[in-house]
Motif scaffolding. Structure first.
Motif, PDB file in Angstrom:
ATOM      1  N   GLY A 142       0.835  -1.200   0.000  1.00  0.00           N
ATOM      2  CA  GLY A 142       0.000   0.000   0.000  1.00  0.00           C
ATOM      3  C   GLY A 142       0.869   1.249   0.000  1.00  0.00           C
ATOM      4  N   GLY A 186       1.406   4.189   3.994  1.00  0.00           N
ATOM      5  CA  GLY A 186       2.504   3.373   3.477  1.00  0.00           C
ATOM      6  C   GLY A 186       3.721   4.224   3.128  1.00  0.00           C
ATOM      7  N   GLU A 222       2.347  -0.846  -4.564  1.00  0.00           N
ATOM      8  CA  GLU A 222       1.056  -0.144  -4.616  1.00  0.00           C
ATOM      9  C   GLU A 222       0.304  -0.578  -5.873  1.00  0.00           C
ATOM     10  N   LYS A 234      -8.371  10.213  -3.437  1.00  0.00           N
ATOM     11  CA  LYS A 234      -9.309   9.463  -2.590  1.00  0.00           C
ATOM     12  C   LYS A 234     -10.276  10.472  -1.995  1.00  0.00           C
ATOM     13  N   CYS A 285     -11.745  12.528   0.563  1.00  0.00           N
ATOM     14  CA  CYS A 285     -11.135  12.916   1.834  1.00  0.00           C
ATOM     15  C   CYS A 285     -11.525  14.367   2.100  1.00  0.00           C
ATOM     16  N   GLU A 320      -9.578  16.542   3.248  1.00  0.00           N
ATOM     17  CA  GLU A 320      -8.395  17.274   2.781  1.00  0.00           C
ATOM     18  C   GLU A 320      -7.908  18.346   3.757  1.00  0.00           C
ATOM     19  N   ASP A 374      -2.554  -1.110   3.530  1.00  0.00           N
ATOM     20  CA  ASP A 374      -3.434  -1.245   2.369  1.00  0.00           C
ATOM     21  C   ASP A 374      -4.884  -0.872   2.669  1.00  0.00           C
ATOM     22  N   PHE A 386      -5.947  -6.511   2.864  1.00  0.00           N
ATOM     23  CA  PHE A 386      -5.819  -7.960   2.687  1.00  0.00           C
ATOM     24  C   PHE A 386      -4.687  -8.508   3.551  1.00  0.00           C
ATOM     25  N   GLY A 398     -18.724   8.642   3.038  1.00  0.00           N
ATOM     26  CA  GLY A 398     -18.337  10.022   2.760  1.00  0.00           C
ATOM     27  C   GLY A 398     -18.403  10.298   1.261  1.00  0.00           C
ATOM     28  N   TYR A 448     -18.679  18.843   5.890  1.00  0.00           N
ATOM     29  CA  TYR A 448     -17.621  19.766   6.283  1.00  0.00           C
ATOM     30  C   TYR A 448     -16.962  20.390   5.067  1.00  0.00           C
ATOM     31  N   VAL A 481     -15.777   4.753   2.134  1.00  0.00           N
ATOM     32  CA  VAL A 481     -16.301   4.322   3.429  1.00  0.00           C
ATOM     33  C   VAL A 481     -15.545   5.062   4.529  1.00  0.00           C
ATOM     34  N   SER A 482     -16.311   5.585   5.480  1.00  0.00           N
ATOM     35  CA  SER A 482     -15.702   6.195   6.664  1.00  0.00           C
ATOM     36  C   SER A 482     -15.943   5.231   7.833  1.00  0.00           C
ATOM     37  N   VAL A 524      -0.608  -0.443   9.588  1.00  0.00           N
ATOM     38  CA  VAL A 524      -0.469   0.988   9.830  1.00  0.00           C
ATOM     39  C   VAL A 524      -1.543   1.724   9.029  1.00  0.00           C
ATOM     40  N   GLY A 525      -1.924   2.916   9.493  1.00  0.00           N
ATOM     41  CA  GLY A 525      -2.950   3.698   8.793  1.00  0.00           C
ATOM     42  C   GLY A 525      -4.312   3.037   8.911  1.00  0.00           C
ATOM     43  N   ASP A 526      -5.177   3.256   7.921  1.00  0.00           N
ATOM     44  CA  ASP A 526      -6.550   2.737   7.997  1.00  0.00           C
ATOM     45  C   ASP A 526      -6.578   1.215   8.103  1.00  0.00           C
ATOM     46  N   ALA A 540     -14.494   9.850   9.735  1.00  0.00           N
ATOM     47  CA  ALA A 540     -13.933  10.979   8.971  1.00  0.00           C
ATOM     48  C   ALA A 540     -14.176  12.319   9.658  1.00  0.00           C
TER      49      ALA A 540
HETATM   50  C1  FAD Z   1     -14.828  10.710   3.429  1.00  0.00           C
HETATM   51  C2  FAD Z   1     -13.540  10.780   4.190  1.00  0.00           C
HETATM   52  C3  FAD Z   1     -13.041  12.012   4.593  1.00  0.00           C
HETATM   53  C4  FAD Z   1     -11.837  12.086   5.309  1.00  0.00           C
HETATM   54  N1  FAD Z   1     -11.363  13.309   5.695  1.00  0.00           N
HETATM   55  C5  FAD Z   1     -10.188  13.403   6.366  1.00  0.00           C
HETATM   56  C6  FAD Z   1      -9.631  14.681   6.729  1.00  0.00           C
HETATM   57  O1  FAD Z   1     -10.186  15.741   6.437  1.00  0.00           O
HETATM   58  N2  FAD Z   1      -8.442  14.703   7.404  1.00  0.00           N
HETATM   59  C7  FAD Z   1      -7.800  13.545   7.747  1.00  0.00           C
HETATM   60  O2  FAD Z   1      -6.749  13.609   8.376  1.00  0.00           O
HETATM   61  N3  FAD Z   1      -8.286  12.325   7.389  1.00  0.00           N
HETATM   62  C8  FAD Z   1      -9.453  12.233   6.710  1.00  0.00           C
HETATM   63  N4  FAD Z   1      -9.939  11.005   6.331  1.00  0.00           N
HETATM   64  C9  FAD Z   1      -9.163   9.792   6.673  1.00  0.00           C
HETATM   65  C10 FAD Z   1      -7.992   9.593   5.707  1.00  0.00           C
HETATM   66  O3  FAD Z   1      -8.420   9.724   4.378  1.00  0.00           O
HETATM   67  C11 FAD Z   1      -7.395   8.207   5.942  1.00  0.00           C
HETATM   68  O4  FAD Z   1      -7.105   8.063   7.294  1.00  0.00           O
HETATM   69  C12 FAD Z   1      -6.134   7.992   5.105  1.00  0.00           C
HETATM   70  O5  FAD Z   1      -6.472   7.881   3.753  1.00  0.00           O
HETATM   71  C13 FAD Z   1      -5.408   6.722   5.540  1.00  0.00           C
HETATM   72  O6  FAD Z   1      -4.371   6.454   4.633  1.00  0.00           O
HETATM   73  P1  FAD Z   1      -3.929   4.973   4.310  1.00  0.00           P
HETATM   74  O7  FAD Z   1      -2.674   5.089   3.522  1.00  0.00           O
HETATM   75  O8  FAD Z   1      -3.954   4.166   5.537  1.00  0.00           O
HETATM   76  O9  FAD Z   1      -5.107   4.375   3.418  1.00  0.00           O
HETATM   77  P2  FAD Z   1      -5.475   4.694   1.905  1.00  0.00           P
HETATM   78  O10 FAD Z   1      -5.411   6.143   1.648  1.00  0.00           O
HETATM   79  O11 FAD Z   1      -6.767   4.003   1.657  1.00  0.00           O
HETATM   80  O12 FAD Z   1      -4.328   3.983   1.065  1.00  0.00           O
HETATM   81  C14 FAD Z   1      -4.234   2.584   0.958  1.00  0.00           C
HETATM   82  C15 FAD Z   1      -3.474   2.260  -0.320  1.00  0.00           C
HETATM   83  O13 FAD Z   1      -3.268   0.875  -0.398  1.00  0.00           O
HETATM   84  C16 FAD Z   1      -3.431   0.461  -1.746  1.00  0.00           C
HETATM   85  N5  FAD Z   1      -3.753  -0.965  -1.750  1.00  0.00           N
HETATM   86  C17 FAD Z   1      -4.867  -1.575  -1.272  1.00  0.00           C
HETATM   87  N6  FAD Z   1      -4.779  -2.916  -1.444  1.00  0.00           N
HETATM   88  C18 FAD Z   1      -3.586  -3.147  -2.038  1.00  0.00           C
HETATM   89  C19 FAD Z   1      -2.926  -4.336  -2.483  1.00  0.00           C
HETATM   90  N7  FAD Z   1      -3.462  -5.550  -2.299  1.00  0.00           N
HETATM   91  N8  FAD Z   1      -1.719  -4.214  -3.063  1.00  0.00           N
HETATM   92  C20 FAD Z   1      -1.148  -3.004  -3.223  1.00  0.00           C
HETATM   93  N9  FAD Z   1      -1.732  -1.834  -2.831  1.00  0.00           N
HETATM   94  C21 FAD Z   1      -2.939  -1.912  -2.241  1.00  0.00           C
HETATM   95  C22 FAD Z   1      -4.565   1.347  -2.259  1.00  0.00           C
HETATM   96  O14 FAD Z   1      -4.547   1.427  -3.674  1.00  0.00           O
HETATM   97  C23 FAD Z   1      -4.241   2.673  -1.579  1.00  0.00           C
HETATM   98  O15 FAD Z   1      -3.432   3.494  -2.375  1.00  0.00           O
HETATM   99  C24 FAD Z   1     -11.139  10.902   5.627  1.00  0.00           C
HETATM  100  C25 FAD Z   1     -11.632   9.658   5.208  1.00  0.00           C
HETATM  101  C26 FAD Z   1     -12.825   9.591   4.508  1.00  0.00           C
HETATM  102  C27 FAD Z   1     -13.351   8.258   4.072  1.00  0.00           C
END
Ligand code: FAD
Length: 372
Positions: free
Chosen positions: A11, A16, A34, A42, A44, A46, A145, A150, A168, A193, A241-242, A258-260, A267
Protein backbone atom coordinates in the motif's frame (compact mmCIF):
# COMPACT_ATOMS: atom_id res chain seq x y z
CA UNK A 1 13.59 -4.95 -8.45
CA UNK A 2 15.67 -6.14 -5.46
CA UNK A 3 15.61 -9.84 -4.47
CA UNK A 4 15.18 -8.99 -0.79
CA UNK A 5 14.40 -6.08 1.50
CA UNK A 6 14.22 -5.37 5.23
CA UNK A 7 10.56 -4.30 5.07
CA UNK A 8 7.89 -4.95 2.48
CA UNK A 9 5.12 -2.34 2.64
CA UNK A 10 1.84 -3.23 0.94
CA UNK A 11 0.00 0.00 0.00
CA UNK A 12 1.48 3.30 -1.15
CA UNK A 13 -1.18 5.67 0.23
CA UNK A 14 -0.32 8.27 2.90
CA UNK A 15 0.34 5.66 5.64
CA UNK A 16 2.50 3.37 3.48
CA UNK A 17 4.61 6.23 2.12
CA UNK A 18 4.97 7.77 5.59
CA UNK A 19 6.11 4.39 6.98
CA UNK A 20 8.63 4.05 4.15
CA UNK A 21 10.03 7.54 4.79
CA UNK A 22 10.26 6.89 8.54
CA UNK A 23 12.15 3.62 7.89
CA UNK A 24 14.58 5.30 5.50
CA UNK A 25 15.17 8.04 8.11
CA UNK A 26 16.53 5.18 10.23
CA UNK A 27 18.49 3.69 7.36
CA UNK A 28 16.23 0.65 7.12
CA UNK A 29 15.62 -0.67 3.61
CA UNK A 30 12.08 -1.02 2.27
CA UNK A 31 10.03 -1.71 -0.83
CA UNK A 32 6.54 -0.25 -1.28
CA UNK A 33 4.13 -2.11 -3.54
CA UNK A 34 1.06 -0.14 -4.62
CA UNK A 35 -1.79 -1.40 -6.80
CA UNK A 36 -2.49 1.99 -8.44
CA UNK A 37 -0.36 4.41 -10.47
CA UNK A 38 0.54 7.79 -8.87
CA UNK A 39 -0.70 10.31 -7.93
CA UNK A 40 -3.51 8.66 -5.98
CA UNK A 41 -6.75 10.48 -5.23
CA UNK A 42 -9.31 9.46 -2.59
CA UNK A 43 -12.47 10.95 -1.12
CA UNK A 44 -11.14 12.92 1.83
CA UNK A 45 -11.92 16.12 3.72
CA UNK A 46 -8.39 17.27 2.78
CA UNK A 47 -7.85 19.16 6.02
CA UNK A 48 -4.44 18.77 7.66
CA UNK A 49 -4.77 19.79 11.29
CA UNK A 50 -1.75 21.40 13.05
CA UNK A 51 -0.77 18.00 14.54
CA UNK A 52 -0.79 16.41 11.04
CA UNK A 53 1.50 19.18 9.77
CA UNK A 54 3.97 18.70 12.62
CA UNK A 55 3.94 14.91 12.10
CA UNK A 56 4.67 15.51 8.41
CA UNK A 57 7.45 17.92 9.29
CA UNK A 58 9.16 15.27 11.40
CA UNK A 59 9.07 13.04 8.30
CA UNK A 60 10.75 15.86 6.35
CA UNK A 61 7.63 16.61 4.29
CA UNK A 62 7.06 20.35 4.04
CA UNK A 63 3.53 21.49 3.22
CA UNK A 64 3.45 25.19 2.44
CA UNK A 65 0.59 27.64 1.92
CA UNK A 66 1.21 27.28 -1.84
CA UNK A 67 0.22 23.61 -1.60
CA UNK A 68 -3.23 24.55 -0.40
CA UNK A 69 -4.96 27.07 1.81
CA UNK A 70 -4.41 27.75 5.53
CA UNK A 71 -7.20 27.62 8.09
CA UNK A 72 -7.10 28.92 11.65
CA UNK A 73 -9.58 26.72 13.48
CA UNK A 74 -12.88 24.84 13.44
CA UNK A 75 -16.46 26.08 13.24
CA UNK A 76 -19.52 23.98 14.11
CA UNK A 77 -22.90 25.12 12.75
CA UNK A 78 -26.45 23.84 12.57
CA UNK A 79 -29.64 25.52 11.40
CA UNK A 80 -29.94 27.52 14.63
CA UNK A 81 -26.47 28.00 16.13
CA UNK A 82 -22.81 28.33 15.33
CA UNK A 83 -19.62 28.38 17.35
CA UNK A 84 -15.98 28.53 16.38
CA UNK A 85 -12.53 28.42 17.91
CA UNK A 86 -9.06 29.18 16.65
CA UNK A 87 -6.32 26.61 17.18
CA UNK A 88 -4.42 27.40 20.39
CA UNK A 89 -1.19 27.16 18.36
CA UNK A 90 -0.33 27.00 14.69
CA UNK A 91 -2.72 26.56 11.83
CA UNK A 92 -4.02 23.84 9.53
CA UNK A 93 -3.80 23.60 5.75
CA UNK A 94 -6.42 22.33 3.32
CA UNK A 95 -4.54 20.39 0.61
CA UNK A 96 -5.97 18.50 -2.34
CA UNK A 97 -5.42 14.81 -1.74
CA UNK A 98 -3.54 14.41 -5.00
CA UNK A 99 -1.09 17.16 -4.00
CA UNK A 100 -0.49 15.56 -0.60
CA UNK A 101 0.20 12.24 -2.28
CA UNK A 102 2.64 13.89 -4.71
CA UNK A 103 4.49 15.53 -1.81
CA UNK A 104 4.77 12.22 0.10
CA UNK A 105 5.83 10.26 -2.99
CA UNK A 106 8.50 12.84 -3.85
CA UNK A 107 9.92 12.75 -0.33
CA UNK A 108 9.88 8.92 -0.32
CA UNK A 109 11.65 8.87 -3.68
CA UNK A 110 14.31 11.32 -2.41
CA UNK A 111 14.84 9.12 0.68
CA UNK A 112 15.67 6.22 -1.65
CA UNK A 113 12.45 4.24 -1.20
CA UNK A 114 11.86 1.67 -3.92
CA UNK A 115 8.19 2.14 -4.92
CA UNK A 116 6.55 -0.33 -7.29
CA UNK A 117 3.45 1.44 -8.60
CA UNK A 118 0.69 -0.36 -10.45
CA UNK A 119 1.90 -3.68 -9.08
CA UNK A 120 0.34 -6.83 -7.69
CA UNK A 121 1.68 -8.65 -4.65
CA UNK A 122 1.07 -12.21 -3.54
CA UNK A 123 2.25 -13.22 -0.08
CA UNK A 124 3.68 -16.71 -0.47
CA UNK A 125 4.77 -17.40 3.05
CA UNK A 126 6.02 -15.45 6.05
CA UNK A 127 9.14 -13.84 4.63
CA UNK A 128 8.51 -14.36 0.92
CA UNK A 129 6.40 -12.50 -1.63
CA UNK A 130 5.83 -12.49 -5.35
CA UNK A 131 5.48 -9.05 -6.92
CA UNK A 132 4.31 -9.07 -10.53
CA UNK A 133 5.84 -12.56 -10.76
CA UNK A 134 9.23 -11.71 -9.19
CA UNK A 135 10.06 -13.12 -5.77
CA UNK A 136 11.15 -10.71 -3.03
CA UNK A 137 12.15 -11.90 0.46
CA UNK A 138 11.53 -9.63 3.43
CA UNK A 139 12.03 -9.57 7.19
CA UNK A 140 9.15 -7.27 8.17
CA UNK A 141 5.75 -7.07 6.50
CA UNK A 142 3.74 -3.86 6.81
CA UNK A 143 0.08 -3.73 5.82
CA UNK A 144 -0.72 -0.16 4.75
CA UNK A 145 -3.43 -1.24 2.37
CA UNK A 146 -6.35 0.77 3.72
CA UNK A 147 -9.81 -0.05 5.07
CA UNK A 148 -10.23 -3.39 3.25
CA UNK A 149 -6.67 -4.57 4.08
CA UNK A 150 -5.82 -7.96 2.69
CA UNK A 151 -2.63 -8.11 4.77
CA UNK A 152 -4.86 -7.80 7.86
CA UNK A 153 -6.85 -10.87 6.80
CA UNK A 154 -3.76 -12.75 5.66
CA UNK A 155 -2.04 -12.20 9.02
CA UNK A 156 -5.14 -13.10 11.04
CA UNK A 157 -5.34 -9.62 12.60
CA UNK A 158 -8.97 -9.06 11.56
CA UNK A 159 -10.57 -9.37 14.99
CA UNK A 160 -12.34 -6.09 15.84
CA UNK A 161 -13.20 -4.55 19.21
CA UNK A 162 -15.46 -1.95 17.62
CA UNK A 163 -16.76 -1.28 14.13
CA UNK A 164 -19.18 1.25 12.71
CA UNK A 165 -19.47 2.28 9.07
CA UNK A 166 -20.58 5.57 7.55
CA UNK A 167 -20.09 6.88 4.02
CA UNK A 168 -18.34 10.02 2.76
CA UNK A 169 -19.01 11.89 -0.51
CA UNK A 170 -16.57 14.52 -1.72
CA UNK A 171 -16.80 17.37 -4.25
CA UNK A 172 -14.79 20.50 -5.04
CA UNK A 173 -16.38 23.84 -5.88
CA UNK A 174 -14.80 26.87 -7.49
CA UNK A 175 -15.48 29.61 -4.99
CA UNK A 176 -13.29 31.90 -2.88
CA UNK A 177 -13.14 30.43 0.67
CA UNK A 178 -15.49 32.50 2.82
CA UNK A 179 -14.14 31.46 6.19
CA UNK A 180 -10.82 31.03 7.98
CA UNK A 181 -12.20 27.87 9.59
CA UNK A 182 -12.96 24.32 8.53
CA UNK A 183 -16.73 24.38 8.90
CA UNK A 184 -18.67 21.36 10.14
CA UNK A 185 -22.36 21.73 9.32
CA UNK A 186 -24.71 19.47 11.30
CA UNK A 187 -27.90 18.58 9.47
CA UNK A 188 -30.54 15.89 9.37
CA UNK A 189 -28.92 12.59 8.47
CA UNK A 190 -25.28 13.67 8.55
CA UNK A 191 -22.65 16.38 8.47
CA UNK A 192 -21.05 18.39 5.72
CA UNK A 193 -17.62 19.77 6.28
CA UNK A 194 -16.10 22.50 4.19
CA UNK A 195 -12.34 22.82 3.86
CA UNK A 196 -10.69 25.64 1.89
CA UNK A 197 -8.11 24.04 -0.43
CA UNK A 198 -6.94 26.98 -2.59
CA UNK A 199 -7.63 30.72 -2.91
CA UNK A 200 -10.38 29.81 -5.38
CA UNK A 201 -11.79 26.49 -4.23
CA UNK A 202 -13.26 24.53 -1.35
CA UNK A 203 -13.64 20.82 -0.67
CA UNK A 204 -17.05 19.65 0.52
CA UNK A 205 -17.55 16.28 2.21
CA UNK A 206 -20.89 14.87 3.30
CA UNK A 207 -20.65 12.06 5.86
CA UNK A 208 -23.70 9.96 6.64
CA UNK A 209 -24.74 6.56 7.96
CA UNK A 210 -27.62 6.50 5.46
CA UNK A 211 -26.71 5.14 2.05
CA UNK A 212 -29.78 6.32 0.10
CA UNK A 213 -29.51 8.22 -3.19
CA UNK A 214 -26.74 10.78 -2.66
CA UNK A 215 -26.88 12.65 -5.96
CA UNK A 216 -27.82 15.83 -4.04
CA UNK A 217 -25.60 15.95 -0.97
CA UNK A 218 -26.57 19.58 -0.23
CA UNK A 219 -30.30 18.78 0.01
CA UNK A 220 -30.46 19.05 3.82
CA UNK A 221 -28.21 22.11 4.03
CA UNK A 222 -30.15 25.03 2.49
CA UNK A 223 -27.75 27.82 3.57
CA UNK A 224 -24.76 25.99 2.10
CA UNK A 225 -26.68 25.09 -1.03
CA UNK A 226 -27.59 28.77 -1.52
CA UNK A 227 -23.95 29.83 -1.10
CA UNK A 228 -22.73 27.26 -3.64
CA UNK A 229 -25.61 27.66 -6.09
CA UNK A 230 -23.62 29.54 -8.71
CA UNK A 231 -20.18 27.99 -7.96
CA UNK A 232 -18.90 25.70 -10.74
CA UNK A 233 -18.28 22.10 -9.70
CA UNK A 234 -14.56 21.32 -10.12
CA UNK A 235 -14.59 17.56 -9.54
CA UNK A 236 -16.86 14.58 -9.94
CA UNK A 237 -18.41 13.32 -6.73
CA UNK A 238 -16.26 10.62 -5.18
CA UNK A 239 -17.27 8.32 -2.32
CA UNK A 240 -15.47 6.29 0.33
CA UNK A 241 -16.30 4.32 3.43
CA UNK A 242 -15.70 6.20 6.66
CA UNK A 243 -15.08 3.51 9.26
CA UNK A 244 -14.75 3.57 13.00
CA UNK A 245 -12.74 0.42 13.57
CA UNK A 246 -10.68 -0.69 16.55
CA UNK A 247 -8.71 -3.91 16.17
CA UNK A 248 -7.80 -6.27 18.97
CA UNK A 249 -4.20 -6.45 17.68
CA UNK A 250 -2.24 -4.41 15.13
CA UNK A 251 0.93 -6.50 15.07
CA UNK A 252 1.96 -10.13 15.26
CA UNK A 253 5.56 -11.36 15.15
CA UNK A 254 7.07 -9.54 12.18
CA UNK A 255 3.80 -8.28 10.63
CA UNK A 256 2.33 -4.86 11.48
CA UNK A 257 -0.58 -2.78 10.25
CA UNK A 258 -0.47 0.99 9.83
CA UNK A 259 -2.95 3.70 8.79
CA UNK A 260 -6.55 2.74 8.00
CA UNK A 261 -5.52 -0.93 7.72
CA UNK A 262 -4.81 -0.81 11.47
CA UNK A 263 -8.19 0.70 12.36
CA UNK A 264 -9.61 4.18 11.95
CA UNK A 265 -11.79 6.90 13.42
CA UNK A 266 -14.80 8.41 11.68
CA UNK A 267 -13.93 10.98 8.97
CA UNK A 268 -15.67 13.70 11.00
CA UNK A 269 -12.73 13.78 13.45
CA UNK A 270 -10.33 14.91 10.69
CA UNK A 271 -7.64 12.86 12.45
CA UNK A 272 -7.03 9.95 10.05
CA UNK A 273 -3.93 11.39 8.40
CA UNK A 274 -2.31 12.68 11.61
CA UNK A 275 -2.82 9.27 13.19
CA UNK A 276 -1.33 7.49 10.16
CA UNK A 277 1.78 9.70 10.16
CA UNK A 278 2.35 9.29 13.89
CA UNK A 279 1.84 5.52 13.65
CA UNK A 280 4.35 5.39 10.78
CA UNK A 281 7.08 6.99 12.91
CA UNK A 282 6.25 4.76 15.91
CA UNK A 283 6.39 1.66 13.69
CA UNK A 284 9.78 2.57 12.24
CA UNK A 285 11.10 3.18 15.75
CA UNK A 286 9.87 -0.29 16.86
CA UNK A 287 11.40 -1.97 13.81
CA UNK A 288 14.69 -0.23 14.50
CA UNK A 289 14.51 -1.62 18.05
CA UNK A 290 13.88 -5.09 16.63
CA UNK A 291 10.47 -5.75 18.24
CA UNK A 292 6.90 -4.68 17.44
CA UNK A 293 5.74 -4.78 21.09
CA UNK A 294 6.48 -1.07 21.47
CA UNK A 295 4.50 -0.35 18.31
CA UNK A 296 1.33 -1.98 19.68
CA UNK A 297 1.54 0.20 22.79
CA UNK A 298 2.28 3.37 20.80
CA UNK A 299 -0.59 2.60 18.40
CA UNK A 300 -3.00 2.34 21.34
CA UNK A 301 -1.74 5.64 22.75
CA UNK A 302 -1.98 7.47 19.40
CA UNK A 303 -5.57 6.32 18.85
CA UNK A 304 -6.98 6.87 22.34
CA UNK A 305 -7.93 10.54 22.01
CA UNK A 306 -9.18 10.49 18.38
CA UNK A 307 -11.38 7.48 19.23
CA UNK A 308 -12.79 9.26 22.30
CA UNK A 309 -13.54 12.41 20.27
CA UNK A 310 -14.99 10.27 17.47
CA UNK A 311 -17.38 8.60 19.95
CA UNK A 312 -18.53 12.00 21.17
CA UNK A 313 -19.24 13.22 17.65
CA UNK A 314 -20.95 9.98 16.60
CA UNK A 315 -23.21 10.30 19.65
CA UNK A 316 -24.21 13.74 18.35
CA UNK A 317 -24.78 12.19 14.91
CA UNK A 318 -26.93 9.35 16.22
CA UNK A 319 -29.07 11.39 18.63
CA UNK A 320 -30.31 14.63 17.05
CA UNK A 321 -31.58 15.87 20.43
CA UNK A 322 -28.01 15.57 21.82
CA UNK A 323 -26.68 17.46 18.80
CA UNK A 324 -29.22 20.27 19.27
CA UNK A 325 -28.42 20.55 22.98
CA UNK A 326 -24.67 20.37 22.42
CA UNK A 327 -24.80 23.09 19.77
CA UNK A 328 -26.92 25.29 22.02
CA UNK A 329 -24.58 24.75 24.97
CA UNK A 330 -21.39 25.28 22.96
CA UNK A 331 -22.64 28.35 21.09
CA UNK A 332 -23.60 30.01 24.36
CA UNK A 333 -20.24 29.09 25.85
CA UNK A 334 -17.53 29.36 23.16
CA UNK A 335 -14.81 28.94 25.78
CA UNK A 336 -16.02 25.35 26.24
CA UNK A 337 -15.70 24.76 22.51
CA UNK A 338 -12.17 26.25 22.55
CA UNK A 339 -11.22 23.86 25.33
CA UNK A 340 -12.72 20.89 23.47
CA UNK A 341 -10.65 21.81 20.42
CA UNK A 342 -7.52 21.93 22.60
CA UNK A 343 -8.39 18.47 23.92
CA UNK A 344 -8.99 17.23 20.38
CA UNK A 345 -5.52 18.41 19.35
CA UNK A 346 -3.91 16.81 22.40
CA UNK A 347 -2.93 20.22 23.82
CA UNK A 348 -5.12 19.74 26.88
CA UNK A 349 -5.72 16.47 28.76
CA UNK A 350 -9.04 14.69 28.27
CA UNK A 351 -9.08 13.66 31.94
CA UNK A 352 -8.44 17.20 33.14
CA UNK A 353 -11.19 18.50 30.82
CA UNK A 354 -13.64 15.82 31.96
CA UNK A 355 -13.00 16.60 35.63
CA UNK A 356 -13.26 20.38 35.32
CA UNK A 357 -15.83 20.79 32.58
CA UNK A 358 -17.56 17.41 32.28
CA UNK A 359 -20.29 18.04 34.88
CA UNK A 360 -21.25 21.38 33.32
CA UNK A 361 -21.23 19.96 29.78
CA UNK A 362 -23.17 16.88 30.91
CA UNK A 363 -25.78 19.05 32.64
CA UNK A 364 -26.18 21.20 29.51
CA UNK A 365 -26.62 18.10 27.34
CA UNK A 366 -29.21 16.60 29.69
CA UNK A 367 -31.25 19.73 30.26
CA UNK A 368 -30.49 21.79 27.16
CA UNK A 369 -29.74 24.66 29.54
CA UNK A 370 -27.50 27.49 28.34
CA UNK A 371 -25.73 28.07 31.59
CA UNK A 372 -25.45 24.78 33.43
C1 FAD B 1 -14.83 10.71 3.43
C2 FAD B 1 -13.54 10.78 4.19
C3 FAD B 1 -13.04 12.01 4.59
C4 FAD B 1 -11.84 12.09 5.31
N1 FAD B 1 -11.36 13.31 5.69
C5 FAD B 1 -10.19 13.40 6.37
C6 FAD B 1 -9.63 14.68 6.73
O1 FAD B 1 -10.19 15.74 6.44
N2 FAD B 1 -8.44 14.70 7.40
C7 FAD B 1 -7.80 13.54 7.75
O2 FAD B 1 -6.75 13.61 8.38
N3 FAD B 1 -8.29 12.33 7.39
C8 FAD B 1 -9.45 12.23 6.71
N4 FAD B 1 -9.94 11.00 6.33
C9 FAD B 1 -9.16 9.79 6.67
C10 FAD B 1 -7.99 9.59 5.71
O3 FAD B 1 -8.42 9.72 4.38
C11 FAD B 1 -7.39 8.21 5.94
O4 FAD B 1 -7.11 8.06 7.29
C12 FAD B 1 -6.13 7.99 5.10
O5 FAD B 1 -6.47 7.88 3.75
C13 FAD B 1 -5.41 6.72 5.54
O6 FAD B 1 -4.37 6.45 4.63
P1 FAD B 1 -3.93 4.97 4.31
O7 FAD B 1 -2.67 5.09 3.52
O8 FAD B 1 -3.95 4.17 5.54
O9 FAD B 1 -5.11 4.38 3.42
P2 FAD B 1 -5.48 4.69 1.90
O10 FAD B 1 -5.41 6.14 1.65
O11 FAD B 1 -6.77 4.00 1.66
O12 FAD B 1 -4.33 3.98 1.06
C14 FAD B 1 -4.23 2.58 0.96
C15 FAD B 1 -3.47 2.26 -0.32
O13 FAD B 1 -3.27 0.87 -0.40
C16 FAD B 1 -3.43 0.46 -1.75
N5 FAD B 1 -3.75 -0.97 -1.75
C17 FAD B 1 -4.87 -1.58 -1.27
N6 FAD B 1 -4.78 -2.92 -1.44
C18 FAD B 1 -3.59 -3.15 -2.04
C19 FAD B 1 -2.93 -4.34 -2.48
N7 FAD B 1 -3.46 -5.55 -2.30
N8 FAD B 1 -1.72 -4.21 -3.06
C20 FAD B 1 -1.15 -3.00 -3.22
N9 FAD B 1 -1.73 -1.83 -2.83
C21 FAD B 1 -2.94 -1.91 -2.24
C22 FAD B 1 -4.57 1.35 -2.26
O14 FAD B 1 -4.55 1.43 -3.67
C23 FAD B 1 -4.24 2.67 -1.58
O15 FAD B 1 -3.43 3.49 -2.38
C24 FAD B 1 -11.14 10.90 5.63
C25 FAD B 1 -11.63 9.66 5.21
C26 FAD B 1 -12.83 9.59 4.51
C27 FAD B 1 -13.35 8.26 4.07
Amino acid sequence: MPGSTDALIVGGGPAGLAAAIALRQRNIGCVVVEALPPAIDKACGEGLMPNALSALESLGVQITDEDGYPFRGIRFANAAHQVDAQFPEGYGVGVRRIRLHERLALRAHRCGVNILWNSRVTLLDRGMSSIDGTQIAFRWLIGADGQGSFVRRWAGLDQTRKKRLRYGFRRHYQIRPWSEFVEVHWGPGGQIYVTPVSPESVCIVFVTADLRDRSDILASFPALRQRLSSAPLLSQQRGAVSATRELSRVADGTVALVGDASGSTDAITGEGLAMSFRQASALAEAIEAGSLAGYSRAHERIGRLPHAMGSLMLTMDRWPSVEVRAMRALSSNPELFRELLSVHLGMKGLFEFAMLRGPKLGWSLMTGSHHG
